[in-house]
Write a protein that holds these residues in place. Structure first.
Motif, PDB file in Angstrom:
ATOM      1  N   GLU A 223      34.598  43.787  51.140  1.00 45.87           N
ATOM      2  CA  GLU A 223      33.703  43.130  50.195  1.00 45.87           C
ATOM      3  C   GLU A 223      33.040  41.867  50.744  1.00 45.87           C
ATOM      4  OE1 GLU A 223      34.794  43.313  46.018  1.00 45.87           O
ATOM      5  OE2 GLU A 223      36.325  44.819  46.485  1.00 45.87           O
TER       6      GLU A 223
ATOM      7  N   LEU B 193      30.143  43.172  52.789  1.00 45.23           N
ATOM      8  CA  LEU B 193      29.027  43.628  51.944  1.00 45.23           C
ATOM      9  C   LEU B 193      28.248  42.441  51.392  1.00 45.23           C
ATOM     10  CD1 LEU B 193      30.773  46.544  50.026  1.00 45.23           C
ATOM     11  CD2 LEU B 193      28.682  46.771  51.379  1.00 45.23           C
TER      12      LEU B 193
ATOM     13  N   TYR C  54      26.506  44.019  45.949  1.00 48.22           N
ATOM     14  CA  TYR C  54      26.731  44.804  47.169  1.00 48.22           C
ATOM     15  C   TYR C  54      25.639  45.840  47.420  1.00 48.22           C
ATOM     16  CZ  TYR C  54      31.447  42.861  46.582  1.00 48.22           C
ATOM     17  OH  TYR C  54      32.516  42.017  46.413  1.00 48.22           O
TER      18      TYR C  54
ATOM     19  N   ALA D 236      23.223  44.979  50.028  1.00 45.75           N
ATOM     20  CA  ALA D 236      23.647  45.034  51.428  1.00 45.75           C
ATOM     21  C   ALA D 236      22.999  46.203  52.160  1.00 45.75           C
ATOM     22  CB  ALA D 236      25.157  45.141  51.519  1.00 45.75           C
TER      23      ALA D 236
ATOM     24  N   LEU E  93      29.836  50.733  50.875  1.00 48.61           N
ATOM     25  CA  LEU E  93      29.962  50.615  49.420  1.00 48.61           C
ATOM     26  C   LEU E  93      30.757  51.785  48.850  1.00 48.61           C
ATOM     27  CD1 LEU E  93      29.361  49.203  46.774  1.00 48.61           C
ATOM     28  CD2 LEU E  93      27.122  50.322  46.727  1.00 48.61           C
TER      29      LEU E  93
END
Length: 215
Positions: A94, A97, A144, A147, A153
């Motif tokens: 995370e 991201l 995210y 990203a 993801l």
């Protein structure tokens, strides 16, 4: 007029059941260790055993459901070691991201995240655990997506899926009265373009609560 083949209808039904059941699990609508039956799933979604079986098969493969040697299907009741492993995965995936999303974090995105966070406020006031989990994940997913890293993801969402029932237990233990403080830090870091601060806030938000469940 060409009639749809039975196989096509079964596939559509299986996909519908899979997505709906996946969402229920991810949002903590099913308790840890709760048993499920194909008959019960079929009745809930108005389908035959075949689509229910296919949906369960996919969810078992993703780790969202557990299939015992006797054929019993249930949501996983996670051990301390498993919680630690999944928390570590969140801590790895995370922040990366979020870092990749930062260059594309325009004002409209930040406004959207702030609006979601206000929604978190409202569900906390209602003591709505499922609503809290849903909006918390929406906050993270919205960030995210910027990203533009779909494989990363997808891996993250699989971790969320395995944690869904456990997150319900975490909500009860935390007894929240306001949105997560780290959400404010995430928003502040996005506004400031502060990548180290963003990484730290996301990592802390993703793991701090989970590790309270151990022991």
């Amino acid at each position: 007029m060409i009639q749809p083949r039975a196989q096509d209808s079964t596939t559509a039904a299986h996909e519908r059941v899979y997505r709906a059941l996946r969402t229920r699990i991810m949002h903590g609508e099913i308790d840890p260790g709760e048993a499920l039956t194909l008959r019960g799933i079929g009745k809930d979604f108005g389908v035959s055993m075949t689509p229910a079986r296919e949906a369960v098969r996919r969810l078992v493969a993703e780790g969202a459901l557990f299939l015992s040697s006797s054929g019993r299907v249930s949501t996983p009741a996670l051990s301390d070691d498993r919680i630690e492993e999944l928390a570590t995965l969140r801590a790895m995936l995370e922040p990366e991201l979020a870092s990749r999303a930062l260059p594309r974090a325009h004002f409209a995105l930040i406004d959207r995240l702030e609006a979601i966070n206000q929604g978190v406020n409202q569900v906390i006031a209602r003591h709505d655990a499922i609503g809290y989990i849903r909006l918390n994940l929406e906050f993270h997913r919205t960030l995210y997506l910027r990203a533009q890293a779909p494989a990363m993801l997808a891996m993250t969402e699989t971790v969320w899926l395995q944690l869904g029932p456990t997150m319900r237990a975490l909500y009860g233990r935390l007894n929240r009265a306001e949105p997560p403080y780290n959400h404010k830090l995430i928003l502040a870091a996005l506004k400031a373009g502060d990548e180290p601060g963003l990484r730290l806030a996301v990592r802390t938000d993703a793991t701090q609560g989970l590790r309270m469940l151990k022991g």
